[in-house]
Design a protein around this motif. Sequence first.
Motif, short mmCIF file in Angstrom:
data_model
loop_
_atom_site.label_atom_id
_atom_site.label_comp_id
_atom_site.label_asym_id
_atom_site.label_seq_id
_atom_site.Cartn_x
_atom_site.Cartn_y
_atom_site.Cartn_z
N ALA A 188 0.82 -1.20 0.00
CA ALA A 188 0.00 0.00 0.00
C ALA A 188 0.86 1.26 0.00
CB ALA A 188 -0.93 0.00 1.21
N LEU A 189 1.94 1.26 0.77
CA LEU A 189 2.80 2.43 0.85
C LEU A 189 3.54 2.68 -0.47
CD1 LEU A 189 4.22 1.96 4.45
CD2 LEU A 189 2.73 3.83 3.67
N MET A 190 3.96 1.61 -1.14
CA MET A 190 4.64 1.77 -2.43
C MET A 190 3.68 2.34 -3.47
SD MET A 190 7.02 -1.64 -2.61
CE MET A 190 8.15 -2.01 -1.23
N LEU A 191 2.44 1.89 -3.42
CA LEU A 191 1.43 2.46 -4.31
C LEU A 191 1.15 3.91 -3.96
CD1 LEU A 191 -0.64 1.98 -6.57
CD2 LEU A 191 -2.24 1.17 -4.82
N GLN A 192 1.08 4.20 -2.67
CA GLN A 192 0.82 5.59 -2.23
C GLN A 192 1.88 6.54 -2.74
OE1 GLN A 192 0.30 6.88 2.16
NE2 GLN A 192 2.42 7.40 1.63
N TRP A 193 3.16 6.23 -2.54
CA TRP A 193 4.22 7.14 -2.94
C TRP A 193 4.29 7.27 -4.46
CZ3 TRP A 193 5.88 10.65 0.07
CH2 TRP A 193 6.00 10.43 1.46
N SER A 194 4.05 6.19 -5.17
CA SER A 194 4.09 6.24 -6.63
C SER A 194 2.98 7.15 -7.17
CB SER A 194 3.94 4.83 -7.21
OG SER A 194 5.02 4.00 -6.81
N LEU A 195 1.78 7.00 -6.64
CA LEU A 195 0.66 7.82 -7.09
C LEU A 195 0.81 9.27 -6.63
CD1 LEU A 195 -2.37 5.40 -6.66
CD2 LEU A 195 -1.06 5.92 -8.72
N TYR A 196 1.36 9.47 -5.44
CA TYR A 196 1.59 10.82 -4.95
C TYR A 196 2.50 11.58 -5.91
CZ TYR A 196 2.88 14.65 -1.81
OH TYR A 196 3.09 15.89 -1.26
N ALA A 197 3.59 10.91 -6.32
CA ALA A 197 4.52 11.56 -7.24
C ALA A 197 3.87 11.82 -8.59
CB ALA A 197 5.77 10.71 -7.40
N ALA A 198 3.09 10.86 -9.07
CA ALA A 198 2.47 11.01 -10.39
C ALA A 198 1.46 12.15 -10.42
CB ALA A 198 1.81 9.70 -10.80
N THR A 199 0.74 12.33 -9.32
CA THR A 199 -0.34 13.32 -9.33
C THR A 199 0.11 14.70 -8.86
OG1 THR A 199 -1.03 12.58 -7.12
CG2 THR A 199 -2.14 11.59 -9.00
N THR A 200 1.04 14.78 -7.92
CA THR A 200 1.39 16.08 -7.35
C THR A 200 2.75 16.62 -7.81
OG1 THR A 200 2.47 15.18 -5.36
CG2 THR A 200 0.09 15.52 -5.26
N ILE A 201 3.61 15.74 -8.33
CA ILE A 201 4.96 16.17 -8.69
C ILE A 201 5.19 16.15 -10.20
CG2 ILE A 201 7.43 15.63 -8.46
CD1 ILE A 201 6.83 14.63 -5.63
N GLU A 202 4.71 15.13 -10.86
CA GLU A 202 5.06 14.96 -12.27
C GLU A 202 4.58 16.10 -13.17
OE1 GLU A 202 5.61 11.45 -15.52
OE2 GLU A 202 4.08 11.15 -13.98
N PRO A 203 3.34 16.58 -13.07
CA PRO A 203 2.92 17.64 -14.00
C PRO A 203 3.82 18.88 -13.95
CG PRO A 203 1.02 16.69 -12.90
CD PRO A 203 2.23 16.14 -12.21
N GLU A 204 4.14 19.33 -12.74
CA GLU A 204 4.98 20.53 -12.62
C GLU A 204 6.43 20.22 -13.00
OE1 GLU A 204 3.17 22.94 -12.29
OE2 GLU A 204 1.43 22.23 -11.18
N SER A 205 6.89 19.02 -12.68
CA SER A 205 8.25 18.63 -13.04
C SER A 205 8.43 18.61 -14.55
CB SER A 205 8.59 17.26 -12.45
OG SER A 205 8.66 17.30 -11.05
N LEU A 206 7.42 18.13 -15.25
CA LEU A 206 7.50 18.11 -16.71
C LEU A 206 7.56 19.51 -17.30
CD1 LEU A 206 5.06 15.20 -17.58
CD2 LEU A 206 7.51 15.29 -18.10
N THR A 207 6.84 20.45 -16.70
CA THR A 207 6.92 21.83 -17.15
C THR A 207 8.34 22.35 -17.03
OG1 THR A 207 4.62 22.32 -16.57
CG2 THR A 207 6.12 24.19 -16.70
N ILE A 208 8.97 22.04 -15.91
CA ILE A 208 10.36 22.47 -15.70
C ILE A 208 11.28 21.82 -16.73
CG2 ILE A 208 12.32 22.35 -14.11
CD1 ILE A 208 10.27 22.66 -11.82
N GLN A 209 11.13 20.53 -16.95
CA GLN A 209 11.99 19.84 -17.91
C GLN A 209 11.84 20.42 -19.31
OE1 GLN A 209 10.94 15.99 -19.52
NE2 GLN A 209 12.98 15.21 -19.03
N MET A 210 10.64 20.71 -19.70
CA MET A 210 10.39 21.16 -21.07
C MET A 210 10.82 22.61 -21.32
SD MET A 210 6.75 19.37 -22.12
CE MET A 210 5.84 20.01 -20.72
N LEU A 211 10.77 23.44 -20.28
CA LEU A 211 10.98 24.88 -20.49
C LEU A 211 12.27 25.43 -19.90
CD1 LEU A 211 7.36 26.23 -19.87
CD2 LEU A 211 8.44 25.61 -22.05
N HIS A 212 12.86 24.74 -18.92
CA HIS A 212 14.06 25.26 -18.26
C HIS A 212 15.29 24.93 -19.08
CE1 HIS A 212 16.72 26.68 -15.22
NE2 HIS A 212 17.17 25.47 -14.89
#
Length: 219
Positions: free
Chosen positions: A100-124
């Motif tokens: 459950a914890l491995m699923l939690q951290w994976s989904l947390y990163a996908a939903t709260t970190i990945e969208p903004e991180s991709l913006t940084i990767q694409m534009l910085h």
Amino acid sequence: MLTIHGVTRSRASRVVWLCHELGLPFRQVPVIQAYRLGNPQAPGAALNTRSPAFLALSPAGTIPVIEDDGLVLSESLACTLYLARKHGGPLAPADADEDALMLQWSLYAATTIEPESLTIQMLHRPGQSQPAENATLVADAAERLVRPMKVLEDRLSRHTHLVGDRFTVADLNVAEILRYAQGYGALMQQFPAVQAWLSACQTRDGFRQMWAAREAEAP
């Protein structure tokens, strides 16, 4: 044998890294993202996410997709979590709580970190001139990442890893998502525990093998 459809310069990197960690043999079919091609449907175009042959396997037209003993599975995090559970070992959950914890951290990163991180990767673009609008978008994305990054910092300042105090598929999934924002020092420097953990993840042999394969591909 496990087949991974997708070039390593994609989210397939997560599956490739995991396979190296597990010592799991695999065959890789280099399906490229359609947006990287001028005309992905032109005669003779490289196999891509809009190719009929690939769409027959994955109607969503996204990579990676894996084939394993008759199972066809898409979504990179589903693939890594599935393979870790199937093959076991220290990267896999030891019990239902860790699962459950491995699923939690994976989904947390996908939903709260990945969208903004991709913006940084694409534009910085460090050291390069860029439109003021892009710099503003990157700064805004980084600001939105502060709150979720504080959650990671709190966890990693008290534990060596995200689950079970050992490197697991949860660390791999989150590290590959956070890598997109890694080059933005103004953000990362606020979180020394996260930086140290990410560096440790990326010095592993499995990551280095994946990264060498990624670098060998055409940009």
